[in-house]
Design an enzyme around this catalytic site. Structure first.
Site, short mmCIF file in Angstrom:
data_model
loop_
_atom_site.label_atom_id
_atom_site.label_comp_id
_atom_site.label_asym_id
_atom_site.label_seq_id
_atom_site.Cartn_x
_atom_site.Cartn_y
_atom_site.Cartn_z
N HIS A 27 0.85 -1.20 0.00
CA HIS A 27 0.00 0.00 0.00
C HIS A 27 0.88 1.25 0.00
O HIS A 27 1.29 1.72 1.06
CB HIS A 27 -0.90 0.00 1.24
N PRO A 116 -5.98 -5.26 11.53
CA PRO A 116 -7.43 -5.14 11.70
C PRO A 116 -7.76 -3.71 12.11
O PRO A 116 -7.42 -3.28 13.22
CB PRO A 116 -7.74 -6.15 12.82
N ASN A 186 -7.90 11.44 3.88
CA ASN A 186 -7.63 11.53 2.44
C ASN A 186 -8.84 11.18 1.59
O ASN A 186 -8.78 11.28 0.36
CB ASN A 186 -6.43 10.65 2.06
N ILE A 188 -10.25 8.45 0.70
CA ILE A 188 -10.19 7.30 -0.21
C ILE A 188 -10.02 6.02 0.60
O ILE A 188 -9.22 5.96 1.54
CB ILE A 188 -9.01 7.43 -1.19
N HIS A 262 -4.12 3.09 -3.53
CA HIS A 262 -4.30 2.64 -2.15
C HIS A 262 -3.56 1.34 -1.86
O HIS A 262 -2.76 1.28 -0.92
CB HIS A 262 -5.79 2.46 -1.84
N SER A 386 -22.21 -9.47 37.95
CA SER A 386 -22.38 -10.80 37.37
C SER A 386 -21.05 -11.49 37.15
O SER A 386 -20.92 -12.70 37.38
CB SER A 386 -23.14 -10.71 36.04
N GLU A 412 -17.44 -4.60 24.87
CA GLU A 412 -16.62 -5.82 25.01
C GLU A 412 -15.39 -5.79 24.10
O GLU A 412 -14.28 -6.14 24.54
CB GLU A 412 -17.46 -7.06 24.69
N HIS A 462 -20.86 -17.24 33.14
CA HIS A 462 -22.09 -17.79 32.56
C HIS A 462 -21.70 -18.67 31.37
O HIS A 462 -22.03 -18.43 30.22
CB HIS A 462 -23.05 -16.67 32.15
N HIS A 474 -27.99 -16.03 25.29
CA HIS A 474 -26.95 -15.84 26.30
C HIS A 474 -26.21 -17.13 26.65
O HIS A 474 -25.24 -17.08 27.41
CB HIS A 474 -27.57 -15.26 27.58
#
Length: 671
Positions: A27, A116, A186, A188, A262, A386, A412, A462, A474
């Protein structure tokens, strides 16, 4: 600020486009567009020492848009880190020190693994938070021994990802005034101009988070970038977002400003045109000596660290206990009597024989550990009561203050990535809680913790259909099997208070990876153990009952189902069969044990085996074998009281007895 000659940012552009071209992959657009921003930041604001990338009081830098890694490698090379020009030539190649996205410590100077999108930003929030907490704990009047900033560069993609909202909202609430984020605006992304799908008012959004915002900064004007950074440094009450308007691929005359630059090499013709436009006549990977000299930060970095070392010497002399404690924590070392204390705590827990839900047993363990480990920083994603993550002496982290317990709110994913940032910073051992089923929300940050070898503890309560009436939304079913698939994530599911304590001890001792604790809502009975069984817990799997060398059938269980196996053992024994119960709180840890030990626990000659876990049976076939039976839940749960659910899904003593009998009959017939 000193005048920046155009050759300095152009050196970044040239090295970045050359590296991508040599790899025929990468890139170039963001590195070329960010060249002036990075030049001003790294030469005149970032306090770092290339000769000692791990200096405690250095500023942290995070390239959250990690696809721009060529920029970071060029910066490290030019400023004097241990990264040769040959490694830039080997960009994206096997075993090079210049991978396609930044990886922590590869090469030295890379603070976190990014790729990520949004998670690098979250890590930066965690780093800034760690600086705040350590400063509040260790600094004394006249001795600001912890005093540094965290800088991050982010792109449009980082701010589109939902995690950016979670962590930037939290950072604004906590008033992390030493966090400075530069937004590469930018316009893009891979699919083209972002105006087609991303039109929100970013400055307004961040002001709503309680950030200082410096907007409409010309990212190609060094003076404008410097003025924005001055404003950011001056405001210590709010994190700052600097909105830098840039042109992606700046310097490539025919491709700049478009999506084509890019994520693809420029090509030899465009690179030649870029060299002409920039006035950069040098061959690929060649940087003139005068430009190198202007970039070199080794002398300045050594001076900055030397000044801090003088402060440290004065601090350590005035506060030797604090100095020693800080050194211990930064080194990741445990107190000198740790092993002896753990052995004592475990013996005492076995003697107390408490019947508790393992989430409650975890809270008891935290109470014990927190007294010995002041580096523990806990929290929960809006489930403190909990999850049982708060202990009596915990101090809530307030805006602009210190403490050791965080109310993360319903965040979370953000919580987990922020914990990764705290761990990366050093000096703290973070843990945070949510329901096991909501580990899905945080999964990529869990993966990143494992990928980066970071010591964080994930408290997941749990843990099965045993949570009852909240129903299948859950009730985790596939989650244990799924988490066990993540390399380097140690997953514990303890069967009672003693195993829970040992799991916590192992999590604390584990310096090169995260640990997940899967804990029950319902009360679990205490299990009796001899000395060998007590010592065997740490191995991840051990013989709880039935020490005969070759039993007729082996029952293998984890967590709440160990009690089922023990009850079934007694009934099967009455029928004249020799039964062994193996508690398997951590199959991954068990697999790391010597073959002789594993064969001793699970003799190959015993083919009659039953595995029991209130979740997916995936993975348990390895222990059941071809003639064994796996008891579990391979569909979703249901809404009902826990006892009724276990009966409904066949997780009962009678079902275990029937399965064991069937296995014995099957193996005897086969013989």
């Amino acid at each position: 600020m000193p005048t920046i000659a155009p050759e300095l940012p152009n050196a970044l552009r040239a090295l970045s486009m050359d590296a991508v071209q040599a790899a025929e992959s990468g890139h170039p657009g963001a590195p070329m567009g960010l060249a002036e921003v990075a030049t001003v930041l790294w030469r005149d604001y970032l306090r770092h020492n290339p000769a000692n990338p791990n200096w405690l009081n250095r500023d942290r830098f995070v390239l959250s848009n990690g696809h721009a890694s060529a920029l970071l490698y060029a910066l490290l090379h030019l400023t004097g880190y241990d990264l040769s020009i040959d490694e830039l030539k080997r960009f994206r190649q096997l075993h090079s020190r210049t991978p396609g996205h930044p990886e922590v410590g590869v090469p030295p100077g890379v603070e976190t693994t990014t790729g990520p999108l949004g998670q690098g930003l979250a890590n930066a929030v965690g780093m800034a938070l760690a600086e705040r907490l350590l400063a509040a704990e260790f600094n004394r009047p006249g001795h600001e021994i912890i005093d540094h900033r965290t800088f991050a560069i982010v792109g449009d993609g980082c701010l589109m990802e939902g995690i950016s909202h979670e962590v930037c909202s939290l950072a604004g609430h906590l008033e992390l005034g030493k966090l400075i984020v530069l937004y590469d605006d930018n316009g893009i992304s891979i699919d083209g101009p972002v105006s087609g799908w991303f039109r929100e008012d970013i400055p307004m959004r961040f002001r709503a988070y309680r950030w200082q915002v410096v907007e409409d900064v010309d990212g190609h004007d060094p003076a404008a970038v410097a003025a924005a950074l001055d404003a950011a440094v001056a405001d210590t009450a709010h994190p700052t977002l600097i909105c830098c308007k840039t042109v992606i691929g700046r310097g490539a005359p025919n491709k700049q400003g478009g999506a084509g630059v890019h994520g693809s090499p420029l090509g030899s013709e465009e690179i030649a045109a870029a060299r002409d436009l920039m006035g950069w006549p040098h061959p690929p990977f060649v940087v003139p000596d005068d430009v190198r000299a202007a970039w070199d930060r080794r002398e300045a970095g050594a001076a900055a660290e030397a000044q801090w070392r003088e402060q440290w010497a004065s601090y350590a002399a005035a506060f030797p206990d604090l100095g020693g404690e800080l050194e211990r924590r930064v080194a990741g070392e445990l107190p000198p009597d740790w092993s002896e204390r753990c052995a004592q705590w475990t013996r005492e827990a076995q003697e107390r024989a408490l019947a508790l839900a393992s989430r409650q047993a975890s809270q008891v363990a935290i109470e014990t550990l927190a007294a010995a480990l002041p580096e523990l920083v806990g929290g929960s994603a809006d489930l403190t009561d909990s999850n049982k993550t708060r202990w009596k002496a915990a101090r809530t982290v307030e805006p602009a203050g210190g403490g050791n317990y965080l109310f993360y709110g319903v965040r979370e994913f953000g919580m987990t990535a922020v914990m990764n940032g705290m761990a990366l910073h050093g000096g703290l051992l973070p843990f945070g809680g949510t329901f096991l089923t909501f580990s899905d929300y945080a999964r990529n940050a869990v993966r990143m913790a494992a990928l980066m070898d970071q010591r964080v503890v994930l408290v997941y309560t749990h843990d099965s259909i045993g949570l009852g009436e909240d129903g299948p939304t859950h009730q985790p079913v596939e989650h244990l099997a799924s988490l066990r698939l993540i390399p380097n994530l140690s997953v514990w599911r303890p069967c009672d208070a003693v195993e829970t304590l040992v799991a916590w001890q192992c999590a604390v001792e584990r310096r090169a990876g995260p640990t997940a604790l899967a804990l029950s809502r319902q009360t679990l009975p205490h299990q009796e153990r001899d000395t060998a069984a007590l010592e065997g817990i740490r191995r991840g799997g051990y013989v709880l009952l039935g020490t005969e060398p070759e039993p007729d059938v082996i029952l293998i269980a984890s967590g709440s189902e160990v009690a089922l196996a023990v009850a079934a053992c007694r009934l099967i024994t009455e029928n004249g069969l020799r039964v062994r119960v193996v508690s398997m709180p951590n199959p991954q840890r068990f697999e790391t044990q010597a073959r002789a030990y594993r064969d001793q626990v699970l003799p190959a000659a015993v083919a009659a085996r039953v595995t029991i876990e209130a979740g997916s049976t995936a993975g348990w076939q390895r222990y059941a074998g071809a003639q064994g039976i796996c008891i579990g839940v391979d569909g979703f749960g249901a809404s009902a009281p826990a006892g009724e659910l276990f009966e409904h899904f066949g997780l009962t003593t009678d079902a275990v007895v029937a399965a064991a009998t069937k296995c014995v009959d099957r193996t005897q017939a086969a013989a």
